[in-house]
Enzyme design. Sequence first.
Site, short mmCIF file in Angstrom:
data_model
loop_
_atom_site.label_atom_id
_atom_site.label_comp_id
_atom_site.label_asym_id
_atom_site.label_seq_id
_atom_site.Cartn_x
_atom_site.Cartn_y
_atom_site.Cartn_z
N HIS A 45 -11.48 -4.43 9.87
CA HIS A 45 -11.80 -4.40 8.54
C HIS A 45 -13.40 -3.49 8.45
CE1 HIS A 45 -8.91 -7.56 7.37
NE2 HIS A 45 -9.42 -7.21 6.24
N GLU A 102 0.66 -1.23 -0.06
CA GLU A 102 -0.01 -0.08 0.10
C GLU A 102 0.87 1.24 0.17
OE1 GLU A 102 -0.96 -2.79 1.41
OE2 GLU A 102 -3.06 -3.15 1.05
C1 LIG Z 1 -2.86 -4.34 3.73
C2 LIG Z 1 -3.75 -5.35 3.36
N1 LIG Z 1 -4.07 -5.17 2.13
C3 LIG Z 1 -4.92 -5.95 1.61
C4 LIG Z 1 -5.74 -6.86 2.05
C5 LIG Z 1 -6.80 -7.75 1.51
N2 LIG Z 1 -6.26 -8.84 1.35
C6 LIG Z 1 -6.60 -10.00 2.28
S1 LIG Z 1 -5.87 -11.46 2.03
C7 LIG Z 1 -4.95 -10.65 0.54
C8 LIG Z 1 -4.01 -11.94 -0.16
C9 LIG Z 1 -2.95 -12.33 0.77
O1 LIG Z 1 -2.31 -13.40 0.03
P1 LIG Z 1 -1.20 -14.22 0.80
O2 LIG Z 1 -0.23 -13.27 1.74
O3 LIG Z 1 -0.50 -14.87 -0.17
O4 LIG Z 1 -1.86 -15.37 1.85
P2 LIG Z 1 -2.93 -16.28 1.35
O5 LIG Z 1 -4.37 -15.83 1.37
O6 LIG Z 1 -2.48 -16.94 -0.02
O7 LIG Z 1 -2.98 -17.22 2.43
C10 LIG Z 1 -5.39 -9.65 0.30
C11 LIG Z 1 -4.98 -8.88 -0.82
C12 LIG Z 1 -5.40 -6.99 3.43
N3 LIG Z 1 -6.21 -7.74 4.16
N4 LIG Z 1 -4.59 -6.28 4.11
#
Ligand SMILES: Cc1ncc(C[n+]2csc(CCOP(=O)(O)OP(=O)(O)O)c2C)c(N)n1
Lengths: 368, 368, 331, 331
Positions: free
Chosen positions: C129, C60
């Site tokens: 959230h 971000e």
């Molecule tokens: C700072 C932030 N940005 C965006 C999000 C929205 N978001 C939630 S999960 C996610 C993907 C994360 O992927 P990863 O770290 O690979 O974990 P996985 O879901 O694959 O276990 C996103 C973009 C968030 N929760 N927090």
Amino acid sequence: MAETKTATKKGPATRDDMSGDPLNGVAPETALRLMRNMLLFRRFEEKAEEGYAIGKIGGFCHLHIGQEAVAAGSIGVLRADDYVISAYREHTQALAKGISPKAIMAELYGRADGCSGGRGGSMHLFDASKGFMGGNGIVGGQIPTATGFAFAIKYKKGDQVSLCFLGDAAINQGAFHESLNLAAVWKLPVIYAVENNGYGMGTAFRRVSAREVKDRGDGYGIPCHRVNGQDVIETYTFFSKLVETVRAGGGPQYVDVRTYRFKGHSMSDPVSGTYRSKEEVDKRVEQDDPIRMLRERLFEAGVMDQEALEAMDNEVRAEVNEAAEFADASPVPDPANLYQHAYATINEHGRLFVDGREDAPRARDEES
Amino acid sequence: MAETKTATKKGPATRDDMSGDPLNGVAPETALRLMRNMLLFRRFEEKAEEGYAIGKIGGFCHLHIGQEAVAAGSIGVLRADDYVISAYREHTQALAKGISPKAIMAELYGRADGCSGGRGGSMHLFDASKGFMGGNGIVGGQIPTATGFAFAIKYKKGDQVSLCFLGDAAINQGAFHESLNLAAVWKLPVIYAVENNGYGMGTAFRRVSAREVKDRGDGYGIPCHRVNGQDVIETYTFFSKLVETVRAGGGPQYVDVRTYRFKGHSMSDPVSGTYRSKEEVDKRVEQDDPIRMLRERLFEAGVMDQEALEAMDNEVRAEVNEAAEFADASPVPDPANLYQHAYATINEHGRLFVDGREDAPRARDEES
Amino acid sequence: MAEITYREALNQALREEMVRDDAVFLMGEEVAEYDGAYKVSRGLLKEFGNRRIVDSPISELGFAGLGVGAAMVGLRPVIEFMTFNFSYLALDQVINTAAKWLYMSNGQINVPIVFRGPNGSALQLSAQHSQSCETYYVHAPGVKVVTPATPADAKGLLKAAIRDNDPVAVMEGELLYNMKGEVPDDDDFIVPIGKADVKREGEDVSIITHGKSVHVALQAATKLEKEGVQVEVVDLRSIRPLDMQTVLASVRKTNRAVYLEEGWAFAGVGAQIASMIQEEAFDDLDAPVLRISQADVPMPYAKNLENFARPTVDRVVKACNRVLYRNGNGR
Amino acid sequence: MAEITYREALNQALREEMVRDDAVFLMGEEVAEYDGAYKVSRGLLKEFGNRRIVDSPISELGFAGLGVGAAMVGLRPVIEFMTFNFSYLALDQVINTAAKWLYMSNGQINVPIVFRGPNGSALQLSAQHSQSCETYYVHAPGVKVVTPATPADAKGLLKAAIRDNDPVAVMEGELLYNMKGEVPDDDDFIVPIGKADVKREGEDVSIITHGKSVHVALQAATKLEKEGVQVEVVDLRSIRPLDMQTVLASVRKTNRAVYLEEGWAFAGVGAQIASMIQEEAFDDLDAPVLRISQADVPMPYAKNLENFARPTVDRVVKACNRVLYRNGNGR
Ligand SMILES: Cc1ncc(C[n+]2csc(CCOP(=O)(O)OP(=O)(O)O)c2C)c(N)n1
Ligand SMILES: Cc1ncc(C[n+]2csc(CCOP(=O)(O)OP(=O)(O)O)c2C)c(N)n1
Ligand SMILES: [Mg+2]
Ligand SMILES: [Mg+2]
């Protein structure tokens, strides 16, 4: 000149091409220009120091003395339409990108003719028309911005380059990490030049990093380089090639520019004492003065002699004195414009300013 | 069981010690425990999916199906007083650290008996007494926290380990960079385990990184490892050694744990379609099911047969059903406690809560 | 005029402005291949390609800052935060760069960037959230903040924001995306930033509000109407700049005001408006300006707690009754 | 009682609490070998060693977050931000972790951490280094915020903050560090968090304020006294929790109030207090509550502009005169 007394010392200047050319293939007129720039930078900073001492300059003020070759040798290879952005130690970089000593000194004095209208001060110099996009006082804050310039260049299919200066201490910021990854993924035309002077304020880099500056660029898929930033010929030659590589689509680059700060961190920080010894500083000043190093090359190449150097120095001193006089004569900014430029238009539908002051601009509709 | 139909397929299970031992030296009872855990995780997640479908569970809910071996094989080697913190896909990790299925399911249902009193939900599970320090819903947000646990361990001269789970997509956050550097500089007892399932929501890792997950740990001076997180025996063996290394003062570690998410990112994301094909998912489910892989090893080693497995599965199913029943029977949290735990003491000098509601606790002094 | 959803309205705004000006691009997590986490950018990758619809890593601070830099040199970035909750990570770039560059450079460098995404609570998304982030964006001068409550406002304000030469935060609402409403088809339909909208007229009491809470206010107004109370609902639409003219006109008419907001009260938008009303219309007030907000706690997950923590219609009705010095329900 | 500087008072507080409790440590940029950028930690490295006085890299998000984690498992970190301006980078860790962990964990995990450092403007430090950051810390529930104005308050509040079981932001002032004042020597001297202090009594008008502005208020009071106006100066000392009892008592006595703050007005502390005063003491007010703040622009560098942008004594005097409906200067 301060460095005269060490005129007989041999510096670690490199001879890349083995041709024996002390200028390493750099054209004499270019070398002379680099010398003039570095002298200007040095004298300008000395004048700023003076201005601070007599209270003409306030706030935080960070000098670049000792690091002049970095600005001269890198920005010196750029085009006018390339972008440069830096942190708060950026007087000489602004000079190198073409902002006049007058406009910068007036800015340090907080005057209306300053390159930021007296609103920015030492840490926030700007001339967008010359591609100098600012000083950011938040350590690491300029790194995403520089990445954005590069994104825009690529978006518009331009061939400019975005040159981002940062200190060694800034690479521990998250902004560094996120930016380098973005630049790598999108192959952006940006150069991250770390001015590695070994310290972030009073903290030696090795105390806050388990690896060296150059190695901290690993992990992104970006080429990592190292250059001796005290040797302006080496720096210039290196950046000439690097900038062409980037211009030709070579993508982002990361450079560990080895340098040294001859003065304290800012005006309130002593040159030595707490975090570095007098011996260390003295030794580096003696060995690694970029002006002395170039002078030796120029003398050896027969491109310049002591007399010519002194003439140049006098010229530069005069220019700097003029800048200080100009600054001093420049009016202070008009408080009537206090709100101007807080927004692009200060007279909008609705109130932009809610401080309840009588002089605050009102909403467009409220005036009628 | 879903994996029965692939019973004859050979998985890529490793035989490190060349002894021909299908359990690679892991004690049979340990292997059976790992199987039971993974079965429990799988059935628990399936039950959660069901609970979500019938509206018992709300909000965001992220399942760990396909990644069970990561939780079982890593947390399985920890002591009760070691710390674990994770992101929002943490049901099975909470189970692995010893929180009961009942307390977790009740939390998902938003009930008073939930491990977070119904206030956290799926993304925010806690049991401090068991060293499970939460789920953080901000991608990357848990990384500095885990580093802080490790700092405290070292500060108190303890020999615990802090285990931090993060997703592959989280390594592009600044928090990752800053934390790894801090851990390296201070040699903190922390393991950063990247659950590299190849995607952050709908974004394949290779689209947002120029290098692989393992390589992204370069630059910090921290050992970087890779392990097959689908093979619980490999994972368990690897983490057993790693945790001992860290406990013995080996400093921070970075692990690329290769895994795969069998379900959608969250309940609203289809398993396949937009960002990964059905073929891809089907193939990975077939090849890389951690439960199937362990089952083959156990059968081969003669430690378990189909009948025993089914008995175990039935036991686990019963446990999960009980958890759901318990959750459903648990009362909803009492709104009278709404303000409780917003601060350690809610009845302070001065007003802590300024929402003007009659039920908001007043200042201590105001009551008198 | 067509009836479309709030989501479609935003999508149209993006599409039209991208057609109109090549400098406009959209960047954020999942905006391209996934069509947006909330499908606001549906179809845009297909139409404009990945030069202009750009999926970013989860960074971000980095991508918001990249957008700020791009805006300084001629582009018009639209930066999507998947939700504004995540934008605390980017706040330094918003406040220390985007909001200050024009001023510090003495007017040389404009930063025409839009930050947009859902803001406020949805359904049981818990404490991290569910935050309403207006305060973090309005406190420092240099950023504008708009909070569309209807599809028409969503389209008109987003278009205005993209054309604006300052940084503008467009705060949407997850629970608004499916809401339908009439929206002008005109490619140049704009809702000017800084114009409040009287969403309902009334003489007895003013509910002043913004964003999703507009609909709560309208429900409260309907309820009160049955009791013979005529409520005026003023939707700020834009928090900075602030249309005090419309606010004050309403208060001067009704002599009573309630501020309703989704977020927390402490140094919230309501605090600012309430204090301005009493500063500027002190003698017109027959009662204090009351504020209705989320309970002053992190948003809990459990449905019953969440509902209890929200600023509900009943609470708004009660506040209106209080400033009217009546007991409510005809009593 | 000894007369010491505000800096020494903070230093004593740190020292005493570190002696008292081994769980207390200080971390930040330049706090150890350099004795602190503003020398607040002078001598502490020598006394306590680098286990407990820890120089950190420039990684605000990282080390603030590390502190939060350490606090969860039994330590009592004091995290120094070289100035609060830099802490925007760490805000996610403050708001999304520190402020929420206790609540989300249903009371299981306390976060006894102190964030401290200078806040507000000093002399010509320009837009990025002159910000008053209270709003960013008080808006979300879960954090406490104190703003000592004198050496005694600095010592007593910092000690209270370190002993407190919640996250507390201690906002100091660069220009206060050299100020001298009487400070009790007692190792257990504490100023309770949540107690305002009437720094001067008066009957005619209340100036309510916090932090460095207390001294501006006192100067304004002296000036007004010469004109026969008795000003009461209420120093909040603690913004969250908020001692409304003292504020309301003062307003009920004087019937007129001005809020003075260093920072910006929009959703500032003054907005919150002004709106609460009118909510809770409406009938006691003979005039609107006025607010005096920094001009609503990024702080400019030039000395004359900076002075012009500040909330000066004259502006406060003028506001007092306005709520008193007098012309000032005896006219
Ligand atoms: C700072 C932030 N940005 C965006 C999000 C929205 N978001 C939630 S999960 C996610 C993907 C994360 O992927 P990863 O770290 O690979 O974990 P996985 O879901 O694959 O276990 C996103 C973009 C968030 N929760 N927090
Ligand atoms: C985010 C942030 N943290 C801390 C500071 C205070 N500070 C100003 S300069 C500096 C040291 C930076 O060192 P480096 O990046 O190596 O640059 P140098 O001063 O050596 O040129 C620090 C800590 C700041 N300005 N911004
Ligand atoms: Mg440095
Ligand atoms: Mg992933």
